[in-house]
Design a protein around this motif. Structure first.
Motif, PDB file in Angstrom:
ATOM      1  N   TYR A 147      16.797  27.175 -43.964  1.00 19.04           N
ATOM      2  CA  TYR A 147      18.181  27.288 -44.409  1.00 19.04           C
ATOM      3  C   TYR A 147      18.694  28.729 -44.324  1.00 19.04           C
ATOM      4  N   ASN A 148      17.933  29.598 -43.653  1.00 15.38           N
ATOM      5  CA  ASN A 148      18.330  30.999 -43.533  1.00 15.38           C
ATOM      6  C   ASN A 148      19.442  31.138 -42.487  1.00 15.38           C
ATOM      7  N   LYS A 149      20.544  31.791 -42.898  1.00 12.45           N
ATOM      8  CA  LYS A 149      21.707  31.916 -42.022  1.00 12.45           C
ATOM      9  C   LYS A 149      21.726  33.240 -41.261  1.00 12.45           C
ATOM     10  N   SER A 150      20.713  34.081 -41.485  1.00 11.93           N
ATOM     11  CA  SER A 150      20.724  35.396 -40.847  1.00 11.93           C
ATOM     12  C   SER A 150      20.028  35.409 -39.496  1.00 11.93           C
TER      13      SER A 150
ATOM     14  N   GLU B  66       8.055  35.029 -41.490  1.00  5.66           N
ATOM     15  CA  GLU B  66       8.792  33.892 -40.916  1.00  5.66           C
ATOM     16  C   GLU B  66      10.131  34.321 -40.356  1.00  5.66           C
ATOM     17  N   LEU B  67      10.816  35.205 -41.074  1.00  3.56           N
ATOM     18  CA  LEU B  67      12.122  35.678 -40.595  1.00  3.56           C
ATOM     19  C   LEU B  67      11.963  36.449 -39.285  1.00  3.56           C
TER      20      LEU B  67
ATOM     21  N   ILE C  18      13.395  26.161 -35.501  1.00  2.03           N
ATOM     22  CA  ILE C  18      12.980  27.099 -36.541  1.00  2.03           C
ATOM     23  C   ILE C  18      11.469  27.033 -36.687  1.00  2.03           C
ATOM     24  N   LEU C  19      10.836  28.197 -36.660  1.00  4.74           N
ATOM     25  CA  LEU C  19       9.383  28.264 -36.806  1.00  4.74           C
ATOM     26  C   LEU C  19       9.008  28.476 -38.272  1.00  4.74           C
TER      27      LEU C  19
END
Length: 506
Positions: A75-78, A272-273, A97-98
């Motif tokens: 759910y990360n929007k960056s 993860e990011l 998404i990993l």
């Protein structure tokens, strides 16, 4: 005046039974009182109480972190998005998404170090006799036959996954049969210790729902209380029943602690990011690129999503109208190195050694090197043995009581003073352990050697005694047989008339 909080105070309003110490992560300093001022070497100050404000989290957060498909990164929007257009037509690129499964691996490693070896039982009675030794052997056999090692594994695995766990021992007097069951948050249960006004534990409660009905099962040292939320018009009423549970102490055990990956979670989230940003970059620029100068007929040029096309106008004053060249993008060595650094920090924070086949070489890491790399793993496991000591001693005693209730001999097993201890697992092979035991056999008793042998059965001492008795009987039988043969082996004297006379002397 301090309000008395006994079991009756709780049962007056069963909602009080649901008051539980919060799980927290992070917080803030209130008034920055961690540093107050300067004091002299022998100066005394007034004691203070903590003003640290912590952020409460639910156990659902632990479940999300354990399961990669529920990680926050989804759910990360960056994370940068890629937009491509060919001519006037927009091309949709599927997003991927990993998520890392490091929490699962850390959890598995923590559980392995605490559960791979069987629980060690020590008979602590000062005066031992044959009856006690035989009963102790029967107890260990029952522990093995009833799969209590799996109960041990389940308790540790659940606590390391969701923060706490409960195990309940019950006795059905009608069937004359006991039962042991593990309860945890991920199975739909919440376990709550209940304290009096001085912080002493007086009961433990199990909170769950049956369909839509709320139920609270509470156990103290003698009684079992079941509170069921009833619909009395306003939906706030509770009905409570009470009965004797049959044990001498609370049969609902409780253990609480940090989840396995608690101190490494922030590093994992950063990894993860960065991995996802890295993946987007490779997806956009990681193949080959083509730079075209001049006018290009898009209808006559076919391309795909993985190719970067840069179309530049022709430079004025040049003798050519078109030009083309390819781009080679640099290897992301710095990113990969940084991710490897972060992984090493996860290893340190979680006390887990991530050893893969590439780390094992014929000239590099041997058995000693691997053992040294796992020193943090062993250190944490050794510390955890103390954390779980009270829990497994209580479980061992309640299991003694349950066996006694089943056999109608209450004191048969409780006369045994048994200490139950977790044995941390390490990479020591069975062959090495047996060799070490052999070297120590000069000053260790036979019982200690047998109990610590990796291949010993619960009744190994009894088996050895039976084998020794059988050998003695066989030796006695052989001696008696030899004596009979000796007696029957007399000298025969034959006379001239073919008459035989027998004499025992030659």
């Amino acid at each position: 005046m301090i309000e008395t909080k006994d079991i009756n105070w709780y049962l007056e309003e069963p909602e009080r039974l649901l008051q539980k110490k919060a799980f927290t992560r992070g917080g803030e300093f209130s008034n920055d009182n961690t540093s107050i001022g300067d004091v002299g070497l022998n100066e005394k100050t007034k004691a203070t109480l903590s003003n640290l404000l912590l952020k409460e989290v639910t156990q659902d957060l632990y479940l999300r972190e354990y399961d990669p498909s529920l990680h926050k990164i989804i759910y990360n929007k960056s994370i940068p998005k890629i937009a491509m257009r060919i001519g006037d037509q927009a091309v949709t690129i599927d997003e991927l998404i990993l998520q890392l499964a490091l929490q699962k691996n850390i959890h598995a490693a923590h559980v392995l170090h605490l559960t791979a070896n069987p629980l060690s039982f020590t008979l602590c009675n000062v005066e031992k006799n044959e009856t006690l030794s035989k009963t102790f052997m029967e107890y260990k056999q029952e522990w093995t036959m009833r799969n209590m090692e799996h109960i041990k594994y389940d308790c540790i695995s659940k606590q390391k996954k969701v923060g706490d766990v409960g195990v309940l021992l019950q006795y059905n007097s009608a069937k004359k049969q006991g039962d042991v069951k593990v309860y945890s948050y991920d199975d739909g249960y919440s376990i709550i210790p209940n304290y009096n006004e001085f912080g002493e534990e007086i009961a433990r409660s199990l909170y769950y729902k049956v369909d839509k009905t709320e139920v609270i099962d509470t156990y103290d040292d003698k009684y079992f209380y079941r509170s069921i939320k009833s619909d009395n018009g306003d939906g706030t009423g509770w009905e409570t029943i009470k009965k004797v549970h049959g044990f001498s102490r609370c049969p609902l055990l409780y253990q609480r602690g940090k989840v396995a990956w608690e101190y490494a979670e922030s590093i994992i989230e950063i990894m993860e990011l960065l991995i996802n940003i890295h993946a987007v970059t490779l997806k956009r620029f990681g193949t080959w690129g083509l730079v075209l100068k001049g006018e290009m007929d898009e209808n006559s040029f076919q391309r795909d999503n993985g190719t970067l096309i840069i179309n530049l106008p022709a430079e004025e004053g040049t003798s050519y109208k078109t030009d083309a060249k390819t781009l080679e993008f640099p290897e992301p060595e710095s990113m990969i190195s940084y991710l490897e650094f972060l992984l090493s920090q996860v290893s340190i924070a979680a006390s887990v050694s991530f050893i893969t086949p590439k780390d094992i070489t014929s000239t590099g890491s041997g058995g000693n090197g691997i053992a040294l790399s796992m020193r943090n793993d062993i250190a944490l496991a050794t510390q955890s043995v103390s954390d779980w000591s009270k829990f497994f001693n209580e479980l061992a005693y309640l299991f003694q009581e349950m066996l006694g209730l089943e056999q109608g001999a209450t004191n048969k097993y409780t006369d045994l003073k048994i200490k139950a201890t977790l044995v941390p697992w390490s990479m020591e092979t069975n062959a090495t352990k047996i060799t070490n035991l052999s070297m120590e056999s000069k000053w260790l008793s036979e019982q200690t050697l047998v109990e610590n042998s990796p291949s010993a059965a619960p009744d190994e001492l009894d088996r050895k005694a039976r084998e020794e008795e059988k050998k003695q009987q066989e030796m006695l039988a052989q001696a008696e047989k030899a004596e009979r043969i000796s007696k029957n082996n007399s000298t025969e004297i034959i006379d001239v008339n073919n008459k035989t006379t027998t004499s025992k002397d030659v």
